[in-house]
Design a protein around this motif. Structure first.
Motif, PDB file in Angstrom:
ATOM      1  N   GLN A  68       0.827  -1.213   0.000  1.00  0.00           N
ATOM      2  CA  GLN A  68       0.000   0.000   0.000  1.00  0.00           C
ATOM      3  C   GLN A  68       0.859   1.260   0.000  1.00  0.00           C
ATOM      4  OE1 GLN A  68      -3.420  -0.263  -0.435  1.00  0.00           O
ATOM      5  NE2 GLN A  68      -2.992   1.843  -1.035  1.00  0.00           N
ATOM      6  N   ALA A  69       1.947   1.236   0.750  1.00  0.00           N
ATOM      7  CA  ALA A  69       2.844   2.394   0.777  1.00  0.00           C
ATOM      8  C   ALA A  69       3.421   2.665  -0.612  1.00  0.00           C
ATOM      9  CB  ALA A  69       3.971   2.167   1.786  1.00  0.00           C
ATOM     10  N   VAL A  70       3.778   1.607  -1.334  1.00  0.00           N
ATOM     11  CA  VAL A  70       4.291   1.778  -2.696  1.00  0.00           C
ATOM     12  C   VAL A  70       3.208   2.360  -3.592  1.00  0.00           C
ATOM     13  CG1 VAL A  70       5.144   0.593  -4.759  1.00  0.00           C
ATOM     14  CG2 VAL A  70       6.044  -0.031  -2.501  1.00  0.00           C
ATOM     15  N   LEU A  71       2.029   1.781  -3.555  1.00  0.00           N
ATOM     16  CA  LEU A  71       0.948   2.266  -4.412  1.00  0.00           C
ATOM     17  C   LEU A  71       0.580   3.716  -4.098  1.00  0.00           C
ATOM     18  CD1 LEU A  71      -1.294  -0.934  -4.479  1.00  0.00           C
ATOM     19  CD2 LEU A  71       0.147  -0.042  -6.339  1.00  0.00           C
ATOM     20  N   ASP A  72       0.684   4.087  -2.809  1.00  0.00           N
ATOM     21  CA  ASP A  72       0.383   5.464  -2.385  1.00  0.00           C
ATOM     22  C   ASP A  72       1.563   6.411  -2.605  1.00  0.00           C
ATOM     23  OD1 ASP A  72      -2.090   4.555  -1.513  1.00  0.00           O
ATOM     24  OD2 ASP A  72      -1.513   4.503   0.614  1.00  0.00           O
ATOM     25  N   ARG A  73       2.725   5.864  -2.961  1.00  0.00           N
ATOM     26  CA  ARG A  73       3.971   6.625  -3.084  1.00  0.00           C
ATOM     27  C   ARG A  73       4.257   7.367  -1.780  1.00  0.00           C
ATOM     28  NH1 ARG A  73       3.081   3.969  -7.215  1.00  0.00           N
ATOM     29  NH2 ARG A  73       4.051   4.437  -9.229  1.00  0.00           N
ATOM     30  N   ASP A  74       4.005   6.649  -0.672  1.00  0.00           N
ATOM     31  CA  ASP A  74       4.274   7.176   0.660  1.00  0.00           C
ATOM     32  C   ASP A  74       5.693   6.759   1.047  1.00  0.00           C
ATOM     33  OD1 ASP A  74       4.451   7.806   3.361  1.00  0.00           O
ATOM     34  OD2 ASP A  74       2.409   7.110   3.819  1.00  0.00           O
ATOM     35  N   TYR A  75       6.652   7.576   0.647  1.00  0.00           N
ATOM     36  CA  TYR A  75       8.059   7.218   0.841  1.00  0.00           C
ATOM     37  C   TYR A  75       8.448   7.148   2.309  1.00  0.00           C
ATOM     38  CZ  TYR A  75       8.312   7.742  -4.151  1.00  0.00           C
ATOM     39  OH  TYR A  75       8.092   7.588  -5.488  1.00  0.00           O
ATOM     40  N   ASN A  76       7.883   8.005   3.151  1.00  0.00           N
ATOM     41  CA  ASN A  76       8.181   7.918   4.585  1.00  0.00           C
ATOM     42  C   ASN A  76       7.738   6.568   5.128  1.00  0.00           C
ATOM     43  OD1 ASN A  76       9.463  10.391   5.108  1.00  0.00           O
ATOM     44  ND2 ASN A  76       7.508  11.454   5.218  1.00  0.00           N
ATOM     45  N   ARG A  77       6.568   6.134   4.730  1.00  0.00           N
ATOM     46  CA  ARG A  77       6.073   4.829   5.193  1.00  0.00           C
ATOM     47  C   ARG A  77       6.958   3.704   4.660  1.00  0.00           C
ATOM     48  NH1 ARG A  77       4.365   2.149   9.103  1.00  0.00           N
ATOM     49  NH2 ARG A  77       2.865   0.524   8.683  1.00  0.00           N
ATOM     50  N   MET A  78       7.384   3.811   3.403  1.00  0.00           N
ATOM     51  CA  MET A  78       8.276   2.792   2.849  1.00  0.00           C
ATOM     52  C   MET A  78       9.577   2.726   3.641  1.00  0.00           C
ATOM     53  SD  MET A  78       7.892   2.981  -1.289  1.00  0.00           S
ATOM     54  CE  MET A  78       6.888   4.400  -1.727  1.00  0.00           C
ATOM     55  N   LEU A  79      10.106   3.882   4.029  1.00  0.00           N
ATOM     56  CA  LEU A  79      11.321   3.895   4.847  1.00  0.00           C
ATOM     57  C   LEU A  79      11.069   3.237   6.194  1.00  0.00           C
ATOM     58  CD1 LEU A  79      12.626   7.497   4.112  1.00  0.00           C
ATOM     59  CD2 LEU A  79      13.566   5.351   3.235  1.00  0.00           C
ATOM     60  N   ASP A  80       9.923   3.535   6.804  1.00  0.00           N
ATOM     61  CA  ASP A  80       9.571   2.916   8.091  1.00  0.00           C
ATOM     62  C   ASP A  80       9.480   1.397   7.966  1.00  0.00           C
ATOM     63  OD1 ASP A  80       9.404   5.365   9.417  1.00  0.00           O
ATOM     64  OD2 ASP A  80       7.226   5.526   9.144  1.00  0.00           O
ATOM     65  N   LEU A  81       9.071   0.937   6.791  1.00  0.00           N
ATOM     66  CA  LEU A  81       8.862  -0.498   6.568  1.00  0.00           C
ATOM     67  C   LEU A  81      10.087  -1.192   5.975  1.00  0.00           C
ATOM     68  CD1 LEU A  81       5.208  -0.223   5.220  1.00  0.00           C
ATOM     69  CD2 LEU A  81       5.932  -1.051   7.482  1.00  0.00           C
ATOM     70  N   GLY A  82      11.230  -0.519   6.046  1.00  0.00           N
ATOM     71  CA  GLY A  82      12.479  -1.158   5.637  1.00  0.00           C
ATOM     72  C   GLY A  82      13.026  -0.737   4.296  1.00  0.00           C
ATOM     73  N   GLY A  83      12.382   0.210   3.651  1.00  0.00           N
ATOM     74  CA  GLY A  83      12.893   0.678   2.370  1.00  0.00           C
ATOM     75  C   GLY A  83      14.177   1.466   2.543  1.00  0.00           C
ATOM     76  N   ASN A  84      15.040   1.358   1.569  1.00  0.00           N
ATOM     77  CA  ASN A  84      16.274   2.131   1.520  1.00  0.00           C
ATOM     78  C   ASN A  84      16.095   3.182   0.442  1.00  0.00           C
ATOM     79  OD1 ASN A  84      18.936   2.762   0.172  1.00  0.00           O
ATOM     80  ND2 ASN A  84      19.680   1.638   1.959  1.00  0.00           N
ATOM     81  N   ILE A  85      16.359   4.435   0.766  1.00  0.00           N
ATOM     82  CA  ILE A  85      16.073   5.539  -0.152  1.00  0.00           C
ATOM     83  C   ILE A  85      16.764   5.346  -1.497  1.00  0.00           C
ATOM     84  CG2 ILE A  85      17.908   7.047   0.694  1.00  0.00           C
ATOM     85  CD1 ILE A  85      14.364   8.081  -0.481  1.00  0.00           C
ATOM     86  N   TYR A  86      17.943   4.766  -1.509  1.00  0.00           N
ATOM     87  CA  TYR A  86      18.653   4.589  -2.776  1.00  0.00           C
ATOM     88  C   TYR A  86      17.994   3.514  -3.639  1.00  0.00           C
ATOM     89  CZ  TYR A  86      21.860   7.695  -0.563  1.00  0.00           C
ATOM     90  OH  TYR A  86      22.389   8.799   0.062  1.00  0.00           O
ATOM     91  N   PHE A  87      17.390   2.531  -3.014  1.00  0.00           N
ATOM     92  CA  PHE A  87      16.631   1.542  -3.774  1.00  0.00           C
ATOM     93  C   PHE A  87      15.287   2.136  -4.196  1.00  0.00           C
ATOM     94  CE2 PHE A  87      18.841  -1.980  -1.123  1.00  0.00           C
ATOM     95  CZ  PHE A  87      19.978  -1.881  -1.895  1.00  0.00           C
TER      96      PHE A  87
END
Length: 135
Positions: A68-87
């Motif tokens: 859902q964070a990806v579909l919403d383009r919620d980058y803060n949420r993606m970071l909270d869920l383990g996303g790496n900004i460079y990826f």
């Protein structure tokens, strides 16, 4: 350093306002999310993604929250869920958005305001030292 000391040390990273330090815990949590993002380096995957985002995401073993964070383009949420900004940059690059513009969406500023702040030396450390201490 004992295990307790290590956990106390790593917990300090969570006390930095507006910052998510990419720790081993975040790396494990976001492994598949980051692998999905890196898949967008290939043109054929970008084409499939653009054709049907939900279908392409369904091929990846990511959590519902990550999806859902990806579909919403919620980058803060993606970071909270383990996303790496460079990826994650592969996502906004595929969307045709610059790094600076995408990062500005993670703030309470418009892109021009964010750009101007960065051109003038960045965010002041005053009042941005500790979540716990409120400064």
């Amino acid at each position: 350093m004992s295990i307790q000391d290590i956990h106390e040390y790593l917990a300090e990273f969570e006390d930095i306002p507006g910052t998510r330090v990419f720790t081993a815990t975040r790396a494990r949590r976001g492994y598949h999310l980051n692998q999905f993002a890196m898949s967008l380096m290939k043109a054929e995957n970008r084409d499939r993604w653009k054709a049907d985002e939900a279908a392409y995401l369904s091929e990846w073993p990511i959590t519902d929250d990550q999806r859902q964070a990806v579909l919403d383009r919620d980058y803060n949420r993606m970071l909270d869920l383990g996303g790496n900004i460079y990826f994650l940059s592969k996502i906004f690059s595929t969307d045709g958005i610059s790094f600076a513009e995408a990062v500005s969406t993670m703030t309470d500023m418009s892109f021009p305001e964010y750009r101007d702040m960065m051109m003038n030396g960045g965010r002041s450390p005053e009042g941005n030292r500790s979540i716990r201490e409120g400064n």
